[in-house]
Every structure is written in structure tokens, then in C-alpha cells.
Design a protein around this motif. Structure first.
Motif, PDB file in Angstrom:
ATOM      1  N   ALA A 309     -37.653  -1.126  -2.116  1.00 14.74           N
ATOM      2  CA  ALA A 309     -36.822   0.150  -2.407  1.00 14.74           C
ATOM      3  C   ALA A 309     -37.349   0.768  -3.604  1.00 14.74           C
ATOM      4  O   ALA A 309     -37.152   2.032  -3.823  1.00 14.74           O
ATOM      5  CB  ALA A 309     -35.588  -0.392  -2.919  1.00 14.74           C
ATOM      6  N   GLY A 310     -38.455   0.277  -4.105  1.00 10.65           N
ATOM      7  CA  GLY A 310     -39.363   1.017  -5.257  1.00 10.65           C
ATOM      8  C   GLY A 310     -38.370   1.386  -6.138  1.00 10.65           C
ATOM      9  O   GLY A 310     -38.583   2.289  -7.036  1.00 10.65           O
ATOM     10  N   LYS A 311     -37.486   0.413  -6.672  1.00 15.00           N
ATOM     11  CA  LYS A 311     -36.558   0.600  -7.554  1.00 15.00           C
ATOM     12  C   LYS A 311     -36.726  -0.758  -8.674  1.00 15.00           C
ATOM     13  O   LYS A 311     -37.059  -1.758  -8.077  1.00 15.00           O
ATOM     14  CB  LYS A 311     -35.142   0.644  -7.276  1.00 15.00           C
ATOM     15  CG  LYS A 311     -34.617   1.628  -6.436  1.00 15.00           C
ATOM     16  CD  LYS A 311     -33.493   1.598  -5.962  1.00 15.00           C
ATOM     17  CE  LYS A 311     -32.212   1.552  -7.320  1.00 15.00           C
ATOM     18  NZ  LYS A 311     -30.781   1.823  -6.678  1.00 15.00           N
ATOM     19  N   ILE A 312     -36.124  -0.653  -9.693  1.00 10.37           N
ATOM     20  CA  ILE A 312     -36.273  -1.556 -11.112  1.00 10.37           C
ATOM     21  C   ILE A 312     -35.063  -1.655 -11.769  1.00 10.37           C
ATOM     22  O   ILE A 312     -34.693  -0.491 -12.147  1.00 10.37           O
ATOM     23  CB  ILE A 312     -37.630  -1.528 -11.509  1.00 10.37           C
ATOM     24  CG1 ILE A 312     -37.971  -2.636 -12.490  1.00 10.37           C
ATOM     25  CG2 ILE A 312     -37.510  -0.318 -12.518  1.00 10.37           C
ATOM     26  CD1 ILE A 312     -39.532  -2.826 -12.812  1.00 10.37           C
ATOM     27  N   GLU A 313     -34.765  -2.780 -12.152  1.00 14.87           N
ATOM     28  CA  GLU A 313     -33.416  -2.890 -13.047  1.00 14.87           C
ATOM     29  C   GLU A 313     -33.940  -3.340 -14.201  1.00 14.87           C
ATOM     30  O   GLU A 313     -34.734  -4.342 -14.321  1.00 14.87           O
ATOM     31  CB  GLU A 313     -32.371  -3.843 -12.103  1.00 14.87           C
ATOM     32  CG  GLU A 313     -31.631  -3.288 -11.144  1.00 14.87           C
ATOM     33  CD  GLU A 313     -30.663  -4.343 -10.560  1.00 14.87           C
ATOM     34  OE1 GLU A 313     -30.513  -5.188 -11.087  1.00 14.87           O
ATOM     35  OE2 GLU A 313     -29.835  -4.119  -9.550  1.00 14.87           O
ATOM     36  N   VAL A 314     -33.473  -2.774 -15.229  1.00 17.54           N
ATOM     37  CA  VAL A 314     -33.946  -3.188 -16.551  1.00 17.54           C
ATOM     38  C   VAL A 314     -32.561  -3.472 -17.229  1.00 17.54           C
ATOM     39  O   VAL A 314     -31.426  -2.641 -17.334  1.00 17.54           O
ATOM     40  CB  VAL A 314     -34.740  -2.064 -17.265  1.00 17.54           C
ATOM     41  CG1 VAL A 314     -34.889  -2.492 -18.876  1.00 17.54           C
ATOM     42  CG2 VAL A 314     -35.810  -1.880 -16.701  1.00 17.54           C
ATOM     43  N   VAL A 315     -32.748  -4.792 -18.004  1.00 13.92           N
ATOM     44  CA  VAL A 315     -31.465  -5.100 -18.909  1.00 13.92           C
ATOM     45  C   VAL A 315     -32.033  -5.307 -20.483  1.00 13.92           C
ATOM     46  O   VAL A 315     -32.904  -5.589 -20.670  1.00 13.92           O
ATOM     47  CB  VAL A 315     -30.986  -6.650 -18.376  1.00 13.92           C
ATOM     48  CG1 VAL A 315     -30.000  -6.989 -19.316  1.00 13.92           C
ATOM     49  CG2 VAL A 315     -30.875  -6.572 -16.811  1.00 13.92           C
ATOM     50  N   VAL A 316     -31.005  -4.546 -21.142  1.00 10.31           N
ATOM     51  CA  VAL A 316     -31.473  -4.318 -22.629  1.00 10.31           C
ATOM     52  C   VAL A 316     -30.113  -4.641 -23.311  1.00 10.31           C
ATOM     53  O   VAL A 316     -29.009  -4.758 -22.868  1.00 10.31           O
ATOM     54  CB  VAL A 316     -31.820  -2.969 -22.900  1.00 10.31           C
ATOM     55  CG1 VAL A 316     -33.049  -2.688 -22.234  1.00 10.31           C
ATOM     56  CG2 VAL A 316     -30.733  -2.104 -22.543  1.00 10.31           C
ATOM     57  N   LEU A 323     -31.439   3.651 -27.409  1.00 11.26           N
ATOM     58  CA  LEU A 323     -32.864   3.958 -27.499  1.00 11.26           C
ATOM     59  C   LEU A 323     -33.661   3.844 -26.225  1.00 11.26           C
ATOM     60  O   LEU A 323     -34.462   4.612 -26.074  1.00 11.26           O
ATOM     61  CB  LEU A 323     -33.347   2.776 -28.692  1.00 11.26           C
ATOM     62  CG  LEU A 323     -34.681   2.899 -28.993  1.00 11.26           C
ATOM     63  CD1 LEU A 323     -34.707   4.162 -29.896  1.00 11.26           C
ATOM     64  CD2 LEU A 323     -35.049   1.760 -29.885  1.00 11.26           C
ATOM     65  N   ALA A 324     -33.103   2.994 -25.393  1.00  3.07           N
ATOM     66  CA  ALA A 324     -33.994   2.885 -23.996  1.00  3.07           C
ATOM     67  C   ALA A 324     -33.803   3.959 -23.318  1.00  3.07           C
ATOM     68  O   ALA A 324     -34.598   4.589 -22.756  1.00  3.07           O
ATOM     69  CB  ALA A 324     -33.638   1.724 -23.322  1.00  3.07           C
ATOM     70  N   ILE A 325     -32.728   4.668 -23.197  1.00  2.00           N
ATOM     71  CA  ILE A 325     -32.147   5.844 -22.421  1.00  2.00           C
ATOM     72  C   ILE A 325     -33.006   7.029 -22.984  1.00  2.00           C
ATOM     73  O   ILE A 325     -33.508   7.814 -22.292  1.00  2.00           O
ATOM     74  CB  ILE A 325     -30.817   5.894 -22.142  1.00  2.00           C
ATOM     75  CG1 ILE A 325     -30.135   5.040 -21.305  1.00  2.00           C
ATOM     76  CG2 ILE A 325     -30.295   7.693 -21.503  1.00  2.00           C
ATOM     77  CD1 ILE A 325     -28.819   4.873 -21.281  1.00  2.00           C
ATOM     78  N   GLY A 326     -32.731   7.202 -24.500  1.00  2.00           N
ATOM     79  CA  GLY A 326     -33.486   8.020 -25.194  1.00  2.00           C
ATOM     80  C   GLY A 326     -32.627   9.493 -25.014  1.00  2.00           C
ATOM     81  O   GLY A 326     -31.499   9.396 -24.282  1.00  2.00           O
ATOM     82  N   ILE A 345     -30.986   1.467 -15.781  1.00  2.00           N
ATOM     83  CA  ILE A 345     -30.871   0.637 -17.153  1.00  2.00           C
ATOM     84  C   ILE A 345     -29.568   0.089 -17.360  1.00  2.00           C
ATOM     85  O   ILE A 345     -28.449   0.938 -17.175  1.00  2.00           O
ATOM     86  CB  ILE A 345     -31.517   1.512 -18.482  1.00  2.00           C
ATOM     87  CG1 ILE A 345     -32.713   1.694 -18.110  1.00  2.00           C
ATOM     88  CG2 ILE A 345     -31.016   0.734 -19.657  1.00  2.00           C
ATOM     89  CD1 ILE A 345     -33.402   2.370 -19.266  1.00  2.00           C
ATOM     90  N   MET A 346     -29.148  -1.133 -17.520  1.00  2.00           N
ATOM     91  CA  MET A 346     -27.926  -1.735 -18.013  1.00  2.00           C
ATOM     92  C   MET A 346     -28.117  -2.630 -19.218  1.00  2.00           C
ATOM     93  O   MET A 346     -29.008  -3.275 -19.396  1.00  2.00           O
ATOM     94  CB  MET A 346     -27.342  -2.326 -16.663  1.00  2.00           C
ATOM     95  CG  MET A 346     -28.174  -3.361 -16.186  1.00  2.00           C
ATOM     96  SD  MET A 346     -27.524  -3.978 -14.770  1.00  2.00           S
ATOM     97  CE  MET A 346     -27.745  -3.038 -13.570  1.00  2.00           C
ATOM     98  N   GLU A 351     -24.734  -6.043 -16.900  1.00  2.00           N
ATOM     99  CA  GLU A 351     -25.480  -6.964 -15.632  1.00  2.00           C
ATOM    100  C   GLU A 351     -24.551  -8.195 -15.260  1.00  2.00           C
ATOM    101  O   GLU A 351     -24.307  -8.488 -14.187  1.00  2.00           O
ATOM    102  CB  GLU A 351     -26.688  -7.219 -16.229  1.00  2.00           C
ATOM    103  CG  GLU A 351     -27.604  -7.978 -15.184  1.00  2.00           C
ATOM    104  CD  GLU A 351     -28.432  -9.131 -15.585  1.00  2.00           C
ATOM    105  OE1 GLU A 351     -29.104  -9.700 -14.793  1.00  2.00           O
ATOM    106  OE2 GLU A 351     -28.071  -9.640 -16.744  1.00  2.00           O
ATOM    107  N   SER A 352     -24.056  -8.661 -16.495  1.00  3.38           N
ATOM    108  CA  SER A 352     -23.266  -9.999 -16.252  1.00  3.38           C
ATOM    109  C   SER A 352     -21.911  -9.638 -15.503  1.00  3.38           C
ATOM    110  O   SER A 352     -21.885 -10.508 -14.401  1.00  3.38           O
ATOM    111  CB  SER A 352     -22.702 -10.522 -17.429  1.00  3.38           C
ATOM    112  OG  SER A 352     -21.693 -11.497 -17.344  1.00  3.38           O
ATOM    113  N   ALA A 353     -21.327  -8.459 -15.677  1.00  2.53           N
ATOM    114  CA  ALA A 353     -20.209  -8.104 -14.854  1.00  2.53           C
ATOM    115  C   ALA A 353     -20.438  -7.657 -13.465  1.00  2.53           C
ATOM    116  O   ALA A 353     -19.821  -8.079 -12.620  1.00  2.53           O
ATOM    117  CB  ALA A 353     -19.693  -6.771 -15.527  1.00  2.53           C
ATOM    118  N   ARG A 354     -21.532  -7.070 -13.250  1.00  5.26           N
ATOM    119  CA  ARG A 354     -21.821  -6.777 -11.789  1.00  5.26           C
ATOM    120  C   ARG A 354     -22.390  -8.124 -10.964  1.00  5.26           C
ATOM    121  O   ARG A 354     -21.913  -8.195  -9.862  1.00  5.26           O
ATOM    122  CB  ARG A 354     -23.373  -5.867 -11.776  1.00  5.26           C
ATOM    123  CG  ARG A 354     -24.013  -5.585 -10.521  1.00  5.26           C
ATOM    124  CD  ARG A 354     -25.208  -4.617 -10.784  1.00  5.26           C
ATOM    125  NE  ARG A 354     -26.225  -5.233 -11.382  1.00  5.26           N
ATOM    126  CZ  ARG A 354     -27.175  -6.387 -10.568  1.00  5.26           C
ATOM    127  NH1 ARG A 354     -26.939  -6.243  -9.347  1.00  5.26           N
ATOM    128  NH2 ARG A 354     -28.182  -6.773 -11.224  1.00  5.26           N
TER     129      ARG A 354
END
Length: 542
Positions: A309-316, A323-326, A345-346, A351-354
Motif C-alpha cells: 500500500a506504500g503506507k507506514i504506521e508510526v507509533v510515538v 513534536l512528530a506531527i509538527g 502517526i499514532m 495503537e493499543s486501542a486500534r
């Protein structure tokens, strides 16, 4: 004005002077003079005549000649410039079709109107030669930086004097709200050079990512020498930028080299870009690692990459989310441009809830479809089974590893899963037919009953309808609108169909319908493969 020996030399002197002033070939000016004199002679002797003028490049003497061509008697149209074989015998010994008879005629006197016309012809030719010279000079400079002098500003666009011509810096190619006054010096990137009827148009930019890359090349000798390479650049012009670099010499730190002693190198680029903050990031072939670097200064807990899918999930962590979103999504947007990935970004809690929601949904599905209790359903989900197809068609040994599952239980689970899937497929097929789906679409290989139903709901009911679909209409995609990426939902996207699979299915449908010759398709694929191999070889040599 007569072309006499008194002013013959003046022709050459004038041509030389004009050529020096406009920096073009003197021969082009002489040719323009020859054409203008020929036009003047035609107005004197007759427009139908083929009159040519030749100016001696040494003496300046102008020779006027009339040319007549021998043509077939049935094809003769212009009796002043053409003649038959019989007519040509009085001038030529053995005339043949295509031969020419040239005779010198007296030079003409240029009256005021004729002289003015000749002047216009010469000026037009000189302008065309000047435009060609300017285009040839700048066409190879596209993609480079040039220094210019601001001449004026028109409707927000800046007209820049770049030496032997003018170029335009459009308002949307300027950084922020920067403004210029006449005679200000400006450093710009040549974005495009086009040949147009009004002359070559040279378009400049200060917001292009390539402008930043070229500035670093000027400030960092290692980049110019090829020891360090700029792999990607993402910019929010005038505000923030990210640049990814890699070193081909283990002894040289690419980030440190670009920053320079006490930040001198990067500061020179920052000053040129009106204080644009620049994050210099080490490039890495491993995309998750590169993304973690790209999201700096935010800390990343986990990265999940979906290649198809060319997607990436990032957990912070929760405290790192902003800060990650800016500011206004700037940091994640630049990281997305830099990595060419869609980034979601989540926080760890989200992420735990999802994951908990997915776990519950799969548990409920297995409970209903397989008629089993909650504990057993949870056990299947915990073992990594995500859908009924996996339960129905997996090797039975993979079910036997679950505690409490013997061969009989495993067979019963698979039987129930297959029966449920068959019933669901029949229901979807009946619904698709009720919507008007035709057998040509239903029988097409690669489409499940549920896919056919989804297509029918989207008014794709025949194989012809399917063959006219675009790949992104089926698999989904992204469109850039006003600088923002907007998601386009695909009809078959919920079924995990990728763009490549959608392309293959649509092309296969066109072959089945006879719209595309399969042999041409194979030849095209082979050509593309050869081109790819050649590009790979040239890159390897480089």
C-alpha cells in the motif's frame, strides 16, 4: 538607395556591427540582407519571379539572379519561375526536368518603401537569430543556479536580467513574502527553458527543492566531488526543510560535512533561503530506519511498513505526538515527502486501542462464522489468523499447533469456514446479478463474488465497463489538491487490490475483449524491461 560599388563595403560593415551588438553569427545578418534585397527586387520585377540575391562575403558585392526551373509541361503553374523542356532548349543544351537556368539581372534601386521593407526583414531575421542564440545558450543551464539583477516587478512576478536576456521569477516561486527592488542582486534556480513564438521563456525558482540541493553543492565540496550525495529534499519554502544525505567514504560524516565548522556551511544556505530551518538527515536504504531519522527531532517507538500500500504506521509516545506531527503538520508532511510514503502517526495508547478493536472484530467474526465460543475464537486470533480464508485453506498442521485442537477439530473448523465463505459468495453473486452484473464480468478471472458485487454497486456491470476503468479507480490512490494530498477511494481497495494488480486485471480484460493485441503487449513489456536493464547498467557504471 542603389547597390553600387560605393556602398557595397557598407553592407559587410553593417552586418559585422549588428552581429557584434546582438552577439550572433555575421553570416545570419548577411543572409537576412540577401532575403530583404530579393524581396525588393521581386516588387520591382514581379512577385511571381524566383529572384535570388547573393552578397560576396569578401567584397560586399550584391549579385541579383533570376532562377527558372525545368518542369513537366502538365505540371507547370508559374510561367515566370518555371518552363517546359522545349522552352529550356533555347537556354540549355540538353535540358531535363529539375534543371535550373540562372541568369543575372540588373540590381534594383531601393525606394523609400522598399528600403523600409528591407529594414523590417533584416530586423526580423536578427530577432529570430537572437532568440535562437539565447535559447541555445540557456537550454543546457536548466537545473543550475544563476546570479541575476532585478529589473522590475510585474503583478508580483519579478523580471530578472540574467546577462544576455531576461527571465521571470513567478510570485509562487518566491520564498514567503520576499520582495525586490530594481537593481537588487538575486540568486535563482533555472527551473525551465522553453522555446516559444515570442522567444525563449526562462522560468526561475527559489522554492524548488533542487535550488536547496544546488546551494549545498556550492557550499559543500564533498557534494560537488561526489563523495557525499543528496538523496532527497523536502521543503516548506521559507519555513523548514529536510535534506537526506549519504557518504560514500566511511571516514566522512555526511551530516557533519554539510553542517560545517560551527555550522558555517549550513548557515550560508539558511541565510540565502531567508532563514529557512534545515534538518540534515542521514539517508538509509532501510525505509523504517530512514523514516525514524526523517521524523527527527521526535522519538519513534515502533514502525510498521506496508510495502504494497506504500503506507507506514508510526507509533510515538503521547508526549512526542505534537513534536512528530509538527506545527500545522509540517514535520510529518516533510517526512512523507522525503520518504515518498504515506505516514500515519499514532500514540501508543491509540495503537493499543486500534489493535484491541481489530482483535474484538476478528473474534466476533470467528464466533459467528465458525459457531464457536469466545475463548476459542480469541485463541485463533492470538495464533495470527486474521480472516476466514486463512482458516479455511491453511495447511491443517498450522491448526494442530493450537492447544486443544486435534485433527477432527481442525477438519471441522475448515469445513465450517468453507461453507460460510461459499454461502457468502453465493449471496454476493445473487446481489450482483440483481444489480445487473453480466456473466462476462462474473466469469472474469481474478474477481471474487464480493468484488463483482462492489463493482455492480459502482455501476460497473459488464466486462466492457471494467476494461474502461482506471487502475486508481479500482485500487485507490492519492491526488494533490492545492498542495495537499487527498485520498481517492478505490472500488476494490477494501479487498486489498494493489495498483499493479488493478493494472494487470484491466489490461487482461482489454486483451480478452480484443481491444489490445497481446503480442504488442508482450513486445512493449520486453522493451520496458530492456530499458530498465540499460538504465540499471548505466547507473552501475556511473
Amino acid at each position: 538607395m542603389a547597390i553600387t560599388s560605393a556602398n557595397q563595403l557598407e553592407l559587410l560593415q553593417t552586418a559585422e556591427a549588428v552581429a557584434r551588438e546582438k552577439m550572433i553569427d555575421p553570416g545570419l545578418v548577411v543572409e537576412a540582407m540577401e532575403e530583404s534585397l530579393a524581396r525588393a527586387a521581386k516588387s520591382r520585377y514581379g512577385a511571381e519571379m524566383d529572384i535570388r540575391v547573393s552578397i560576396d562575403r569578401k567584397t560586399g558585392k550584391a549579385t541579383f539572379t533570376r532562377v527558372r526551373t525545368v518542369v513537366d509541361e502538365e505540371e507547370i503553374e508559374n510561367y515566370q519561375a518555371e518552363m517546359t523542356v522545349e522552352q529550356a532548349k533555347q537556354y540549355l543544351e540538353a535540358p531535363e526536368i529539375g534543371d535550373t537556368f540562372v541568369e543575372e539581372i540588373p540590381p534594383v534601386e531601393l525606394g523609400r518603401i522598399a528600403a523600409q521593407s528591407a529594414k523590417q526583414v533584416i530586423l526580423q531575421k536578427v530577432r529570430e537569430a537572437e532568440r535562437d542564440r539565447q535559447y541555445e545558450e540557456f537550454k543546457d543551464k536548466a537545473g543550475t543556479i544563476i546570479n541575476g539583477l532585478v529589473k522590475r516587478e510585474e503583478y508580483g512576478n519579478v523580471i530578472v536580467d540574467i546577462g544576455r536576456g531576461e527571465a521571470v521569477l513567478r510570485r509562487n516561486e518566491k520564498i514567503g513574502r520576499e520582495s525586490y527592488r530594481p537593481n537588487d542582486r538575486i540568486r535563482v534556480f533555472i527551473k525551465d527553458v522553453r522555446r516559444e513564438t515570442r522567444g525563449p521563456q526562462i522560468f526561475l525558482s527559489r522554492t524548488a527543492p533542487e535550488f536547496m540541493a544546488e546551494l549545498f553543492k556550492m557550499e559543500v565540496p564533498e557534494i560537488y566531488d561526489g563523495i557525499i550525495e543528496i538523496k532527497a529534499v523536502a521543503r516548506d519554502p521559507g519555513s523548514r526543510a529536510k535534506i537526506a544525505v549519504i557518504s560514500y567514504d566511511n571516514s566522512i560524516d555526511p551530516v557533519g560535512a554539510c553542517v560545517g565548522m560551527r555550522g558555517s556551511r549550513v548557515q550560508a544556505v539558511v541565510n540565502e533561503l531567508q532563514g529557512e530551518k534545515i534538518d540534515i538527515i542521514p539517508w538509509n536504504e532501510d525505509q523504517p530506519t530512514f523514516l525514524v531519522n526523517a521524523l527527527q527531532p521526535a522519538e519513534v517507538t515502533k514502525v510498521v511498513l506496508d510495502d504494497e500500500a506504500g503506507k507506514i504506521e508510526v507509533v510515538v509516545p503521547e508526549e512526542q505526538l505534537s513534536l512528530a506531527i509538527g506545527r500545522r503538520g509540517q514535520n510529518v508532511r516533510l517526512a512523507s515527502q522525503l520518504t515518498n510514503l504515506d505516514i500515519d502517526i499514532m500514540t501508543e495508547a491509540e495503537e493499543s486501542a486500534r489493535r484491541q478493536k481489530e482483535f474484538e472484530a476478528r473474534t466476533a467474526l470467528f464466533q459467528e462464522a465458525l459457531d464457536i465460543d469466545e475463548f476459542f475464537a480469541q485463541l485463533l486470533v492470538s495464533e495470527g489468523f486474521a480472516n476466514l480464508e486463512e482458516v479455511a485453506y491453511v495447511e491443517i498442521d498450522e491448526l494442530l499447533v493450537i492447544d486443544g485442537v486435534d485433527e477432527g477439530t481442525a477438519n471441522e473448523l475448515q469445513t465450517r469456514a468453507r461453507e460460510y465463505l461459499e454461502a457468502a459468495a453465493k449471496a454476493a453473486l445473487d446481489a450482483a446479478r440483481a444489480l445487473g452484473a453480466e456473466d462476462s464480468l462474473i466469469a472474469f478471472e481474478g474477481l471474487t463474488a464480493q468484488m463483482v458485487e462492489a463493482l455492480a454497486k459502482d455501476d460497473v456491470k459488464t466486462l466492457e465497463d471494467f476494461a474502461t476503468c482506471a487502475d486508481w479507480e479500482l485500487a485507490g490512490g492519492w491526488t494533490t489538491v492545492d498542495g495537499q494530498r487527498v485520498k481517492d477511494d478505490g472500488v476494490l481497495e477494501p479487498f486489498g487490490v494493489t495498483l499493479e494488480e488493478a493494472q494487470d486485471m484491466v489490461m487482461t480484460a482489454r486483451v480478452v475483449l480484443g481491444w489490445v493485441d497481446p503480442e504488442e503487449l508482450v513486445a512493449q513489456s520486453e522493451e520496458e524491461a530492456e530499458e530498465g536493464a540499460e538504465e540499471g547498467a548505466s547507473e552501475a557504471e556511473a
